[in-house]
Enzyme design. Structure first.
Site, mmCIF file in Angstrom:
data_model
loop_
_atom_site.group_PDB
_atom_site.id
_atom_site.type_symbol
_atom_site.label_atom_id
_atom_site.label_comp_id
_atom_site.label_asym_id
_atom_site.label_seq_id
_atom_site.Cartn_x
_atom_site.Cartn_y
_atom_site.Cartn_z
ATOM 1 N N HIS A 53 0.839 -1.207 0.000
ATOM 2 C CA HIS A 53 0.000 0.000 0.000
ATOM 3 C C HIS A 53 0.869 1.251 0.000
ATOM 4 C CE1 HIS A 53 -3.124 -2.624 2.218
ATOM 5 N NE2 HIS A 53 -3.614 -2.386 1.014
ATOM 6 N N LYS A 111 -16.829 -5.724 5.829
ATOM 7 C CA LYS A 111 -15.738 -6.580 6.309
ATOM 8 C C LYS A 111 -15.601 -6.483 7.828
ATOM 9 C CE LYS A 111 -12.781 -5.887 2.234
ATOM 10 N NZ LYS A 111 -11.452 -5.426 1.818
#
Length: 160
Positions: free
Chosen positions: A18, A42
């Site tokens: 990331h 999630k």
């Protein structure tokens, strides 16, 4: 032209992959907002606040990057923040189908925005948040996959 890009995700936790995408985006755009989704379907290991704090620490050295959380539709948040570029990372061909569908839907919801796909450096392309979490839970060494603060936080979660 002053271009703001948004890089949305859950970042549970933020990985070196990331970070690499953020660094690449920061070279391409005037401002990059790492937008951490607070309300997702999630189940997350870290709270929204913890994910924001870890991302801020991991990205502290990049001057034109801001880390913030959002809830609701990312496209609404992007409009509110003036972001006209949506950054998405692609690690493998298997990511493309989902990301293509998401980019098409985002275009329907926010016509003025363009999605840009970036790939991480090859030596980071196999790293995913879920794999990092699994390795940490099983007691493995994750220090080469995440920022030091992230590995400490994951190991601390494991001990509780």
């Amino acid at each position: 032209m002053n271009t703001t890009a948004i890089y949305p995700g859950t970042f549970d936790p933020i990985t070196n992959g990331h970070t690499d995408i953020v660094e690449r985006a920061a070279r391409m755009f005037d401002r990059v907002i790492v937008a951490i989704a607070g309300s997702t379907g999630k189940s997350t290991t870290f709270t929204t606040e913890e994910r924001v704090a870890l991302a801020r620490e991991a990205l502290a050295g990049i001057s034109n990057v801001e880390v913030a959380s959002f809830s609701g539709l990312m496209t609404v948040y992007a409009k509110q923040r003036g972001a006209r570029v949506i950054v998405r990372g692609l690690r493998a061909v298997s990511d493309f189908e989902y990301e293509f569908q998401m980019a098409s839907m985002n275009r329907q919801l926010y016509e003025e925005a363009e999605t840009v796909f970036l790939t991480p450096a090859e030596h980071l392309s196999y790293i995913s948040s879920s794999l990092v979490r699994e390795i940490a839970v099983l007691g493995g060494d994750i220090t080469r996959f995440v920022h030091g603060a992230v590995s400490e936080a994951l190991y601390a979660k494991r001990e509780t």
